[in-house]
Design an enzyme around this catalytic site. Structure first.
Site, PDB file in Angstrom:
ATOM      1  N   GLU A 247     -23.858  -8.586 -17.524  1.00 22.76           N
ATOM      2  CA  GLU A 247     -22.751  -9.622 -17.822  1.00 22.76           C
ATOM      3  C   GLU A 247     -22.048 -10.161 -16.784  1.00 22.76           C
ATOM      4  O   GLU A 247     -21.781 -11.604 -16.740  1.00 22.76           O
ATOM      5  CB  GLU A 247     -21.857  -9.022 -18.731  1.00 22.76           C
ATOM      6  CG  GLU A 247     -20.773 -10.104 -19.510  1.00 22.76           C
ATOM      7  CD  GLU A 247     -19.719  -9.339 -20.386  1.00 22.76           C
ATOM      8  OE1 GLU A 247     -18.900 -10.152 -20.880  1.00 22.76           O
ATOM      9  OE2 GLU A 247     -19.794  -8.070 -20.832  1.00 22.76           O
ATOM     10  N   ARG A 273     -15.055 -44.831  -4.911  1.00 22.60           N
ATOM     11  CA  ARG A 273     -13.726 -45.187  -4.847  1.00 22.60           C
ATOM     12  C   ARG A 273     -13.449 -45.581  -3.680  1.00 22.60           C
ATOM     13  O   ARG A 273     -13.602 -45.060  -2.582  1.00 22.60           O
ATOM     14  CB  ARG A 273     -13.022 -43.798  -5.500  1.00 22.60           C
ATOM     15  CG  ARG A 273     -11.617 -44.081  -5.761  1.00 22.60           C
ATOM     16  CD  ARG A 273     -11.143 -44.850  -6.835  1.00 22.60           C
ATOM     17  NE  ARG A 273      -9.795 -45.175  -7.204  1.00 22.60           N
ATOM     18  CZ  ARG A 273      -9.102 -45.653  -7.953  1.00 22.60           C
ATOM     19  NH1 ARG A 273      -9.704 -46.341  -8.714  1.00 22.60           N
ATOM     20  NH2 ARG A 273      -7.815 -45.721  -8.014  1.00 22.60           N
ATOM     21  N   GLN A 341      -8.257 -32.852  -7.009  1.00 23.44           N
ATOM     22  CA  GLN A 341      -7.157 -33.143  -6.328  1.00 23.44           C
ATOM     23  C   GLN A 341      -7.814 -34.568  -5.530  1.00 23.44           C
ATOM     24  O   GLN A 341      -6.753 -35.611  -5.486  1.00 23.44           O
ATOM     25  CB  GLN A 341      -6.786 -32.366  -5.089  1.00 23.44           C
ATOM     26  CG  GLN A 341      -5.507 -32.761  -4.240  1.00 23.44           C
ATOM     27  CD  GLN A 341      -4.270 -32.717  -4.921  1.00 23.44           C
ATOM     28  OE1 GLN A 341      -4.157 -32.226  -6.008  1.00 23.44           O
ATOM     29  NE2 GLN A 341      -3.330 -33.686  -4.611  1.00 23.44           N
ATOM     30  N   THR A 370     -11.350  -8.465 -15.841  1.00 24.65           N
ATOM     31  CA  THR A 370     -10.613  -9.632 -15.101  1.00 24.65           C
ATOM     32  C   THR A 370     -10.827  -9.374 -13.704  1.00 24.65           C
ATOM     33  O   THR A 370     -11.423  -8.180 -13.148  1.00 24.65           O
ATOM     34  CB  THR A 370      -9.136  -9.230 -15.263  1.00 24.65           C
ATOM     35  OG1 THR A 370      -8.656  -7.653 -14.796  1.00 24.65           O
ATOM     36  CG2 THR A 370      -8.434  -9.179 -16.738  1.00 24.65           C
TER      37      THR A 370
END
Length: 397
Positions: A247, A273, A341, A370
């Site tokens: 997993e 951009r 960002q 975790t």
């Protein structure tokens, strides 16, 4: 950009990867607003995935699967990460639940469930986590009490992927509450016509809005004793520990794909951009940031490929699997954050893929154990001086 072709990516697996990438683009990402609104992906998407052979790729053909190795499944999960959308609970349905059944189930259990799951007609879920236990699986409180030819189940689960849409749940229960880890068992629960079973809230998450993540409750639910997984009570904790390594590798695969996509999206955006008479990419800070992100994505991919190669040989140990899960999900979150960002204000808009990827990334460091648990596993191995090899099945060897 540097490309890396792993040794485990033969022509067949590369074809699976391309097929999966196209599937996620057309069937999941293209309908993201719909899935977000209803908080689950439509059942027709599961069936389409089944028709394309993208489900249960590493389950033997005799039980309806693809007959490949776990590498075929990992190619699908990496493609899902690259798509930038985690709404379809494929990792649990295809990478986790069927392997419990294939490894520990009886022939009848395999024939009953695996072909239907491979076709996308039955959706699977894994019922481990409870409101009061989190990662502490040996202390679950959901009980299964033997009553003749049935178990009577009472308890609740939370954070269950595919929970409200599931037809089959591999459920972790206590069959002997006094035996600690040795009192845990796994039971297959058919919830399609199941008195006493109820879906609570479909949870409102920070990200992965289209993913079905639910609370479940079981009140005097009667399940045949034959649905016990492994044929003997008390084996569930060991079964879960043996499968958790795979997993974690699946989670790592998704993070590897997502990092690559985040860098590609940001390179494209910053070259198009313009600001102050030049492309955003031409500013040194932008170029350096993306150089670092690209390096993290590339080195992460190389480490992940090493782990896959080990797993295919049956040599991946629990510590290395924990390293992969912790390090790659941490880098995933870092890379996506830095790419947001570089998008400026547009990076915080959900209409941009990078904004949705930012939302979805954070939980990668939480589920599957975790990252703090992963670090504990790693730290313990440093003093024990030995690392046990993860259990490996014939379908993943």
């Amino acid at each position: 950009m540097i490309t890396h072709t792993p040794s485990w990516h033969d022509d067949e697996i590369a074809a699976v990867s391309e097929l999966a990438a196209d599937f996620f683009r057309r069937e999941v990402v293209a309908h993201a607003e719909r899935w977000d609104a209803q908080r689950h992906v439509g059942r027709e998407v599961w069936r389409k995935a089944g028709e394309l052979g993208l489900l249960l790729c590493s389950i033997p053909e005799e039980f309806g699967g693809g007959g490949g190795t776990i590498a075929h499944d990992l190619a699908v999960f990496e493609a899902q990460g690259y798509s930038g959308d985690f709404a379809l609970g494929l990792s649990i349905h295809s990478g986790i639940v069927p392997h419990y059944i294939n490894e520990y189930g009886s022939t009848d259990q395999k024939r009953t469930w695996l072909p239907a799951m491979a076709a996308g007609e039955v959706v699977g879920a894994l019922g481990m986590t409870e409101p009061g236990t989190g990662s502490d699986l040996k202390n679950i409180t959901t009980r299964a009490v033997r009553d003749g030819d049935h178990y009577v189940i009472n308890g609740s689960k939370t954070f269950i992927t595919n929970g409200s849409c599931a037809d089959l749940i591999v459920l972790a229960v206590k069959t002997d509450p006094k035996a600690g880890a040795k009192g845990v068992s796994l039971i297959l629960v058919d919830v399609r016509d199941c008195p006493g079973f109820a879906v609570g809230r479909v949870l409102d998450k920070v990200g992965q809005h289209g993913a079905d993540t639910s609370e479940l409750s079981f009140t005097d639910v009667r399940v045949p004793v034959d649905n016990l997984l492994g044929g003997q009570e008390g084996r569930g904790f060991g079964q879960m520990m043996a499968q958790l390594g795979q997993e974690r590798l699946i989670i790592a695969a998704q993070s590897v794909g997502a990092m690559r996509r985040a860098v590609e999206e940001t390179v494209r955006y910053t070259t198009e951009r313009r600001a102050f008479g030049q492309s955003v990419f031409e500013f040194q800070n932008t170029a350096f940031e993306l150089a670092e992100c690209h390096t993290m994505a590339h080195t992460g991919r190389v480490f992940f490929d090493h782990c896959v190669e080990q797993h295919l040989r049956g040599e991946l140990d629990a510590t290395t699997a924990a390293m992969a899960k912790y390090w790659l999900t941490d880098r995933h979150c870092e890379v996506v954050d830095r790419c947001v960002q570089l998008h400026g204000g547009y990076g915080y808009m959900r209409e941009y893929l990078i904004g949705r990827m930012y939302e979805d990334a954070r939980v990668q460091r939480i589920y599957g154990g975790t990252n703090e648990i992963m670090k504990s596993i790693i730290a313990r191995s440093m003093t024990e001086g030995t690392r046990g090899t993860l259990h490996s099945t014939p379908t993943s060897a």
